[in-house]
Design an enzyme around this catalytic site. Structure first.
Site, PDB file in Angstrom:
ATOM      1  N   GLU A 162     -12.053   6.524  -1.068  1.00  0.00           N
ATOM      2  CA  GLU A 162     -13.060   7.469  -1.536  1.00  0.00           C
ATOM      3  C   GLU A 162     -14.343   6.719  -1.879  1.00  0.00           C
ATOM      4  OE1 GLU A 162     -13.124  10.819  -1.447  1.00  0.00           O
ATOM      5  OE2 GLU A 162     -15.167  10.221  -1.900  1.00  0.00           O
ATOM      6  N   LYS A 221     -13.387  -0.545   1.936  1.00  0.00           N
ATOM      7  CA  LYS A 221     -13.682   0.018   0.613  1.00  0.00           C
ATOM      8  C   LYS A 221     -14.086  -1.094  -0.352  1.00  0.00           C
ATOM      9  CE  LYS A 221     -14.009   2.469  -2.972  1.00  0.00           C
ATOM     10  NZ  LYS A 221     -15.146   3.316  -3.231  1.00  0.00           N
ATOM     11  N   CYS A 277     -15.103   0.597 -11.439  1.00  0.00           N
ATOM     12  CA  CYS A 277     -14.707   0.028 -10.142  1.00  0.00           C
ATOM     13  C   CYS A 277     -15.407  -1.238  -9.680  1.00  0.00           C
ATOM     14  CB  CYS A 277     -14.838   1.109  -9.079  1.00  0.00           C
ATOM     15  SG  CYS A 277     -13.630   2.403  -9.349  1.00  0.00           S
TER      16      CYS A 277
END
Ligand code: NAD
Ligand code: UGA
Length: 463
Positions: A162, A221, A277
């Site tokens: 995502e 990612k 993150c």
């Protein structure tokens, strides 16, 4: 396989919004989001949709539209797994706090628990989708657990990371730059990829849906986050040089950003990046590189984190130095605690570290944030474990208005770029403060000329 039932394990910042959009755009698919955290699920089911646990502009309207129709939130993980043809794993993957890789590697215990639970419950073939951000080659471990502990049914593992950013989650999900799906090159793998492509194709044009092998998808990612964070550390490194040389980092950013090869985004110098993150994913990347013996690669990326830590510490040091080298018992107002605007998320927010430094210097801090609850602020500070919770409570208070935060303060630190900050009655704030009245703008959001005209001593990052 035509997908009609989806389960998502993890009702957090990714699982909740992502599934809400899938449910809104695919009314023919039943989407059930499950979580072990009963309070979180209860909040997602709250009759008052404004009380859902995650604040994101536009999200409550979408939840209101789909919830109870084809979007469900539940703690019954087994039932949702059993029913679904496709299962997203969207649980947290924090940095390990123990053992090998402590402080660097991703802690995959929640991922492994999900895989074991899916294996135990599944009685028919399933597609299992990694939505969480994972180290490259995690799919191999998931597959091994599923195949060795399952009931003899077939599993296909896809990677579908995502890329949404908090605060803009709804727009990012509705209009993604790309959807990335990695899968096995076998016929079954390609079929599984197509099943997931078909879900996204309900609202994303197919030229934006990119399919790759699993390892490329997993690594892309981590790479995307590393590149984004690297830009911030790069401009922040320049901000310190600007402060020494009389250059203005906003002007430098504008000048370089007009080069189409560089581009204007993610060049905003700040007190440092926060969020759950960037740091976690770069540390994970560094750990992976080291584990393959790629020390130069590891050192290169680690510097992004070193620079970010330096930027946070530099900001608090500057406050102390400017306030005549002592902040003991002085009131410092914090405007903003969230790690960025338009979210109530505070994970790894720079504000936490700046507060910690200033409390070490015995400052008194008054925090105002438009969306963050008071308990959360103290929990964040207590989590650092620097001093007792009672001491933190004595030195830091959370107040319900910016005017209350700033009254009698010696200085204001702007730590989040909330739009409403620029609209405040700054003359009133100035009149209520100790003089000289200092503003340390950690987000470059206020107008220097206007602030100086009022009488503030204004300092921003990088000028
Ligand atoms: P989060 O902590 O908000 O949510 C994770 C949820 O998973 C929690 O509610 C937790 O209770 C639940 N959970 C954990 N183990 C479980 C289990 N075995 N069964 C059921 N529920 C379980 O985390 P998040 O911010 O949504 O992030 C999830 C993943 O997505 C992470 O890997 C993160 O790196 C990645 N990611 C996050 C963002 C973001 O903006 N937050 C963006 C992109 C990717
Ligand atoms: C980031 C990425 O932007 C997403 O693509 C990714 O999906 C997500 O991480 C993730 O994997 O979790 P997020 O952390 O939500 O999203 O928010 P960002 O907009 O990237 O901001 C991160 C931090 O960097 C914030 O503290 C922000 O204030 C800071 N920042 C951002 C700057 O200091 N300068 C900038 O120019 C941009």
């Amino acid at each position: 396989m035509k997908i009609t039932k989806i389960c998502c394990i993890g009702a957090g910042y990714v699982g909740g919004p992502t599934m809400a959009i899938i449910a809104q755009k695919c009314p023919h698919i039943q989407v059930t989001v499950v979580d072990l955290n009963e309070n979180r699920i209860a909040a997602w089911n709250d009759k008052n949709v404004e009380k859902i646990p995650i604040y994101e502009p536009g999200l409550s309207d979408i939840v209101a539209e789909a919830r109870g129709r084809n979007l469900f939130f539940s703690t019954d993980v087994d039932a949702a797994i059993d029913e679904a043809q496709l299962i997203f794993i969207s649980v947290n993957t924090p940095t390990k706090t123990f053992g090998k890789g402590k402080g660097m590697a991703a802690d995959l215990k929640y991922i492994e628990l999900c895989a074991r639970q899916i294996a135990k419950v599944a009685k028919d073939n399933k597609i299992v989708v990694e939505k969480s951000t994972l180290p490259v080659r995690t799919a191999e471990a998931i597959k091994s657990i599923l195949d060795n502990t399952g009931n003899g049914v077939q599993f296909q593992i896809l990677s579908n990371p995502e890329f949404l950013a908090e605060g803009t989650a709804v727009t990012d999900l509705l209009f993604p730059d790309r959807i990335l799906i990695g899968g096995d090159t076998s016929v079954e793998g390609q079929d599984a990829i197509q099943s997931l492509v078909d879900v996204y194709a309900n609202w994303v044009s197919e030229d934006k849906i990119l399919t790759t092998n699993v390892w490329s998808s997993e690594l892309s990612k981590l790479t995307a986050n590393a590149f984004l964070a690297q830009r911030i550390s790069s401009i922040n490194a320049m901000s310190e040089l600007c402060e020494k040389t009389g250059a203005d980092v906003n002007e430098v950013a504008r000048a370089i950003g007009m080069d189409s090869r560089i581009g204007p985004k993610f060049l905003k110098s700040s007190v440092g990046f926060g969020g759950s993150c960037f740091q976690k994913d770069i540390l994970n990347l560094v750990y992976i590189a080291k584990s393959y013996g790629l020390n130069e690669v590891a050192d290169y990326w680690e510097q992004v984190i070193i620079m970010n830590d330096h930027q946070k510490r530099r900001f608090s040091s500057k406050i102390v130095q400017t306030l005549y080298n002592t902040v003991a018992d002085k009131k410092i107002a914090f405007l903003g605690w969230a790690f960025k605007k338009d979210t109530n998320d505070t994970r790894e927010s720079a504000a936490i570290y700046v507060a910690d430094d200033l409390i070490n210097e015995q400052a008194n801090i008054a925090v105002f944030d438009p969306k963050v609850e008071a308990d959360k602020v103290l929990t964040d500070l207590n989590y650092l474990d620097t001093r007792t919770a009672d001491k933190n409570k004595e030195k830091l208070t959370v107040v319900p208005s910016p005017y209350e935060a700033c009254a009698n303060a010696h200085a204001i630190a702007v730590l989040t770029e909330w739009d409403e900050f620029v609209t405040y009655d700054w003359i009133r704030i100035y009149n209520s403060m100790q003089k000289p009245a200092f503003v340390f703008d950690g987000r470059n959001v206020l107008n220097r000329a206007e602030m100086e005209k009022i009488g503030f001593v204004y300092q921003s990052v990088g000028s």
